[in-house]
Design an enzyme around this catalytic site. Structure first.
Site, PDB file in Angstrom:
ATOM      1  N   GLY A  46      -0.644  -8.234   3.225  1.00  0.00           N
ATOM      2  CA  GLY A  46      -0.995  -6.991   3.908  1.00  0.00           C
ATOM      3  C   GLY A  46      -2.499  -6.793   3.900  1.00  0.00           C
ATOM      4  O   GLY A  46      -3.183  -7.263   2.993  1.00  0.00           O
ATOM      5  N   GLN A  51     -10.339  -2.181   4.586  1.00  0.00           N
ATOM      6  CA  GLN A  51     -10.690  -3.328   3.738  1.00  0.00           C
ATOM      7  C   GLN A  51     -11.666  -4.272   4.433  1.00  0.00           C
ATOM      8  O   GLN A  51     -12.290  -5.107   3.778  1.00  0.00           O
ATOM      9  CB  GLN A  51      -9.428  -4.097   3.324  1.00  0.00           C
ATOM     10  CG  GLN A  51      -8.538  -3.322   2.361  1.00  0.00           C
ATOM     11  CD  GLN A  51      -7.332  -4.144   1.953  1.00  0.00           C
ATOM     12  OE1 GLN A  51      -6.329  -4.150   2.643  1.00  0.00           O
ATOM     13  NE2 GLN A  51      -7.441  -4.840   0.834  1.00  0.00           N
ATOM     14  N   CYS A  95      -4.068  -6.888  -4.705  1.00  0.00           N
ATOM     15  CA  CYS A  95      -4.774  -6.369  -3.534  1.00  0.00           C
ATOM     16  C   CYS A  95      -5.916  -7.321  -3.211  1.00  0.00           C
ATOM     17  O   CYS A  95      -6.624  -7.768  -4.112  1.00  0.00           O
ATOM     18  CB  CYS A  95      -5.321  -4.981  -3.845  1.00  0.00           C
ATOM     19  SG  CYS A  95      -6.207  -4.231  -2.468  1.00  0.00           S
ATOM     20  N   LEU A  96      -6.096  -7.624  -1.931  1.00  0.00           N
ATOM     21  CA  LEU A  96      -7.175  -8.546  -1.547  1.00  0.00           C
ATOM     22  C   LEU A  96      -8.551  -7.967  -1.875  1.00  0.00           C
ATOM     23  O   LEU A  96      -9.515  -8.718  -1.999  1.00  0.00           O
ATOM     24  CB  LEU A  96      -7.086  -8.874  -0.046  1.00  0.00           C
ATOM     25  CG  LEU A  96      -5.845  -9.684   0.371  1.00  0.00           C
ATOM     26  CD1 LEU A  96      -5.827  -9.884   1.880  1.00  0.00           C
ATOM     27  CD2 LEU A  96      -5.784 -11.017  -0.360  1.00  0.00           C
ATOM     28  N   HIS A 137       1.612   0.553   0.024  1.00  0.00           N
ATOM     29  CA  HIS A 137       0.314   0.131  -0.513  1.00  0.00           C
ATOM     30  C   HIS A 137      -0.758   0.174   0.593  1.00  0.00           C
ATOM     31  O   HIS A 137      -1.863   0.675   0.381  1.00  0.00           O
ATOM     32  CB  HIS A 137       0.469  -1.289  -1.091  1.00  0.00           C
ATOM     33  CG  HIS A 137      -0.791  -1.952  -1.555  1.00  0.00           C
ATOM     34  ND1 HIS A 137      -0.954  -2.408  -2.845  1.00  0.00           N
ATOM     35  CD2 HIS A 137      -1.933  -2.275  -0.891  1.00  0.00           C
ATOM     36  CE1 HIS A 137      -2.154  -2.954  -2.960  1.00  0.00           C
ATOM     37  NE2 HIS A 137      -2.772  -2.900  -1.784  1.00  0.00           N
ATOM     38  N   GLU A 138      -0.392  -0.331   1.784  1.00  0.00           N
ATOM     39  CA  GLU A 138      -1.375  -0.389   2.881  1.00  0.00           C
ATOM     40  C   GLU A 138      -1.677   0.995   3.446  1.00  0.00           C
ATOM     41  O   GLU A 138      -2.823   1.294   3.789  1.00  0.00           O
ATOM     42  CB  GLU A 138      -0.895  -1.334   3.987  1.00  0.00           C
ATOM     43  CG  GLU A 138      -0.664  -2.781   3.559  1.00  0.00           C
ATOM     44  CD  GLU A 138      -1.815  -3.413   2.809  1.00  0.00           C
ATOM     45  OE1 GLU A 138      -2.971  -3.026   3.050  1.00  0.00           O
ATOM     46  OE2 GLU A 138      -1.559  -4.281   1.944  1.00  0.00           O
ATOM     47  N   HIS A 141      -4.220   2.670   1.454  1.00  0.00           N
ATOM     48  CA  HIS A 141      -5.593   2.265   1.780  1.00  0.00           C
ATOM     49  C   HIS A 141      -6.188   3.170   2.854  1.00  0.00           C
ATOM     50  O   HIS A 141      -7.379   3.471   2.830  1.00  0.00           O
ATOM     51  CB  HIS A 141      -5.618   0.823   2.317  1.00  0.00           C
ATOM     52  CG  HIS A 141      -5.713  -0.239   1.258  1.00  0.00           C
ATOM     53  ND1 HIS A 141      -6.770  -0.327   0.382  1.00  0.00           N
ATOM     54  CD2 HIS A 141      -4.888  -1.271   0.941  1.00  0.00           C
ATOM     55  CE1 HIS A 141      -6.588  -1.373  -0.420  1.00  0.00           C
ATOM     56  NE2 HIS A 141      -5.443  -1.961  -0.106  1.00  0.00           N
TER      57      HIS A 141
HETATM   58 NI    NI Z   1      -4.593  -3.626  -1.014  1.00  0.00          NI
END
Ligand code: NI
Length: 173
Positions: A46, A51, A95-96, A137-138, A141
């Site tokens: 995701g 991000q 998380c990236l 989660h996304e 963000h």
């Molecule tokens: Ni994340």
């Protein structure tokens, strides 16, 4: 298509509430392509627009897990959770923007989400399992919230310090 640079926590842009997307056009479709390419390259399941420093309510995800699985790329514009199950479960999340850090987070097991797709059409779907965790989660963000915000302060600070160190190392190299 182009790979975009993924912001690493701590970064003020990861703490901001993003703005709704006002129109679905070719620029947005190109952005979606870039986001998917960046997510698959990372690799991740995701990625939310903030991000990559785009402060708009848009995310991409693909939780088709098995290596041989057919890719199931999804692009959600202006996503909104319209229902959450009372039942909750725990997933180990990563998380990236917080590379190589993982922690258990409890969230509703199922959610129903409505969003706009890349053709400008309204969509509504119920997610469970990893998809439910990922979409929550996304969407977090998009509201400036990270999975570490669910952790105890001490653990959160520990991870943040590791990320500050990582960023210093990345800046040097
Ligand atoms: Ni994340």
């Amino acid at each position: 298509m182009a790979l975009r640079n993924i912001l690493i926590h701590p970064d003020p842009r990861l703490k901001k509430v993003t703005a709704p997307v006002s129109s679905v056009n070719d620029d947005l479709r190109r952005l979606a392509d870039d986001m998917l390419e960046t997510m698959y390259d990372a690799p991740g399941i995701g990625l939310a627009a903030p991000q990559i420093a785009v402060m708009s309510r848009m995310l991409v995800m693909d939780c088709a897990k098995e290596e041989a699985a057919t890719p199931e790329p999804m692009v959600l514009i202006n996503p909104e959770i319209v229902w959450s199950s009372d039942e909750r479960n725990v997933y180990e999340e990563g998380c990236l923007s917080i590379p190589e850090q993982y922690a258990e987070v409890e969230r509703p097991t199922e959610v129903e989400v409505k969003w706009t797709d890349l053709n400008g059409a309204s969509k509504r779907e119920r997610f469970d399992g990893l998809w439910a965790t990922c979409v929550q989660h996304e969407i977090d963000h998009l509201d400036g919230k990270l999975f570490i915000d669910y952790l105890k302060p001490l653990k959160r600070q520990m991870i943040t310090r590791k990320m500050q160190k990582l960023k210093r190392e990345m800046a040097r190299s």
